[in-house]
Design an enzyme around this catalytic site. Structure first.
Site, PDB file in Angstrom:
ATOM      1  N   GLU A   1      -6.878   4.575   7.628  1.00 56.65           N
ATOM      2  CA  GLU A   1      -6.664   6.177   7.143  1.00 56.65           C
ATOM      3  C   GLU A   1      -8.012   6.425   6.513  1.00 56.65           C
ATOM      4  OE1 GLU A   1      -3.059   5.475   5.410  1.00 56.65           O
ATOM      5  OE2 GLU A   1      -2.160   4.944   7.089  1.00 56.65           O
TER       6      GLU A   1
ATOM      7  N   SER B   1       3.216  -1.929  10.349  1.00 55.22           N
ATOM      8  CA  SER B   1       4.630  -1.760  10.740  1.00 55.22           C
ATOM      9  C   SER B   1       5.440  -3.182  10.244  1.00 55.22           C
ATOM     10  CB  SER B   1       4.911  -1.453  12.271  1.00 55.22           C
ATOM     11  OG  SER B   1       4.373   0.053  12.293  1.00 55.22           O
TER      12      SER B   1
ATOM     13  N   LYS C   1       0.192   4.341  -0.311  1.00 53.16           N
ATOM     14  CA  LYS C   1      -0.563   5.703   0.183  1.00 53.16           C
ATOM     15  C   LYS C   1      -0.285   6.554  -0.679  1.00 53.16           C
ATOM     16  CE  LYS C   1      -0.151   3.331   4.718  1.00 53.16           C
ATOM     17  NZ  LYS C   1      -0.178   3.583   6.113  1.00 53.16           N
TER      18      LYS C   1
ATOM     19  N   HIS D   1      -9.638   0.981   4.814  1.00 51.62           N
ATOM     20  CA  HIS D   1      -8.530   1.193   5.629  1.00 51.62           C
ATOM     21  C   HIS D   1      -8.413   2.261   6.597  1.00 51.62           C
ATOM     22  CE1 HIS D   1      -4.386   2.657   6.113  1.00 51.62           C
ATOM     23  NE2 HIS D   1      -4.089   1.606   5.370  1.00 51.62           N
TER      24      HIS D   1
ATOM     25  N   GLY E   1       2.011   2.671  10.730  1.00 50.92           N
ATOM     26  CA  GLY E   1       3.146   3.675  10.491  1.00 50.92           C
ATOM     27  C   GLY E   1       3.558   3.805  12.031  1.00 50.92           C
TER      28      GLY E   1
ATOM     29  N   ASN F   1       0.713  -1.100   0.158  1.00 50.97           N
ATOM     30  CA  ASN F   1       0.058   0.014  -0.125  1.00 50.97           C
ATOM     31  C   ASN F   1       0.955   1.162   0.017  1.00 50.97           C
ATOM     32  OD1 ASN F   1      -1.859   2.067   0.599  1.00 50.97           O
ATOM     33  ND2 ASN F   1      -2.413   1.209   2.699  1.00 50.97           N
TER      34      ASN F   1
ATOM     35  N   GLU G   1      -5.564  -4.993  10.402  1.00 49.28           N
ATOM     36  CA  GLU G   1      -4.525  -3.965  10.629  1.00 49.28           C
ATOM     37  C   GLU G   1      -5.048  -3.180  12.091  1.00 49.28           C
ATOM     38  OE1 GLU G   1      -2.243  -2.705   6.820  1.00 49.28           O
ATOM     39  OE2 GLU G   1      -4.235  -1.371   6.881  1.00 49.28           O
TER      40      GLU G   1
HETATM   41  P1  PGA Z   1       2.561   0.553   7.505  1.00 47.73           P
HETATM   42  O1  PGA Z   1       1.156   0.618   6.947  1.00 47.73           O
HETATM   43  O2  PGA Z   1       2.975  -0.520   7.200  1.00 47.73           O
HETATM   44  O3  PGA Z   1       3.411   1.726   7.237  1.00 47.73           O
HETATM   45  O4  PGA Z   1       2.501   0.384   9.181  1.00 47.73           O
HETATM   46  C1  PGA Z   1       0.328  -0.295   6.794  1.00 47.73           C
HETATM   47  C2  PGA Z   1      -0.771   0.038   6.172  1.00 47.73           C
HETATM   48  O5  PGA Z   1      -1.530   1.014   6.453  1.00 47.73           O
HETATM   49  O6  PGA Z   1      -1.552  -0.657   5.351  1.00 47.73           O
END
Ligand code: PGA
Length: 252
Positions: free
Chosen positions: A101, A216, A14, A99, A177, A12, A171
């Site tokens: 976000e 992460s 983003k 997701h 993140g 992903n 997640e």
């Molecule tokens: P990250 O994001 O690996 O940067 O923690 C995962 C995601 O949001 O799908």
């Protein structure tokens, strides 16, 4: 989703890597990740970099592509949005839905998530449905209740037979993140709760649904997470932006 070889490793990106950066990424990545038939690799570039990414990976039909979001409506006056039909026309076969976000930065509701899952299915896009609890929900022992609520709400508009066509990603919000990964044990426990709810909603056919872990993930912890019982793949943000680290995870 039936037919996806596990593990499923999904990137992903983003709001990172535009068309030029995507092209540069693939030059490095393709040299480090040769096609393998024992896994599925899916990349989710930004919608505006999807064409460049697909063109750069033209010689690699093993790589699958998706978009990070669609609008719930069929089409119309929704400035700045992408429809399921447009995503499909641009070569996306998958779409991230729900997701963290989208839910917590953009205020997307369970109901909107459900509409997007339905819209994706109507256009033959595989929804990668993301669920996960916030830190305060985990501390209150609400993890299973939250992910079960999110699953029920998001899948409510699908016929039981269509439920097997989605992919689910667990997640935990506190792991995204932050550099704070769920332990393989925590991931296994949540995946087990998700698996039994999917069974309840979609019957035995739902066993075809891969359940990915995200939050992460790095090249250093990918193998341990993949080895956790019930973890069928990974959804990776930050560590998927660097071709070397994404190649290492793709080969994990
Ligand atoms: P990250 O994001 O690996 O940067 O923690 C995962 C995601 O949001 O799908």
């Amino acid at each position: 989703m039936a037919g996806l070889v596990r593990p499923v490793l999904a990137a992903n990106w983003k709001m990172n890597l535009g068309p030029s950066a995507a092209t540069t990424f693939f030059e490095a990545y393709l040299a480090r990740y040769a096609p393998r038939d024992d896994r599925t690799v899916i990349l989710f570039p930004s919608a505006i970099a999807l064409a460049a990414a697909r063109a750069s990976a033209r010689a690699r039909p093993d790589l699958r592509f998706g978009v990070q979001n669609i609008h719930s409506a069929e089409k119309g006056a929704f400035t700045g949005e992408t429809s399921a039909a447009m995503a499909s026309d641009a070569g996306a076969r998958f779409v991230l839905v729900g997701h963290s976000e989208r839910r917590h930065v953009f205020g997307e509701t369970d109901a909107q998530t459900a509409e997007k899952v339905r819209r994706a299915a109507a256009h033959g896009l595989v929804a990668v449905l993301c669920v996960g609890e916030k830190i305060e929900e985990r501390e209150q022992g609400q993890t299973d209740a939250v992910v079960i609520r999110q699953l029920r709400a998001a899948l409510a508009g699908l016929e039981p037979s269509a439920i097997a066509e989605v992919v689910v990603a667990y997640e935990p919000v506190w792991a995204i993140g932050t550099g704070r990964t769920a332990t393989p044990e925590d991931a296994s426990a949540a995946h087990q709760a998700i698996r039994s709810e999917l069974r309840a909603l979609g019957g035995a056919a739902s066993d075809a649904i891969p359940i990915l872990y995200g939050g992460s993930v790095t090249a250093s912890n990918a193998a341990a997470l993949l080895a956790a019982p019930g973890v069928d793949g990974l959804l990776v943000g930050g560590a998927s932006l660097d071709p070397e680290s994404w190649a290492a995870i793709s080969n994990a």
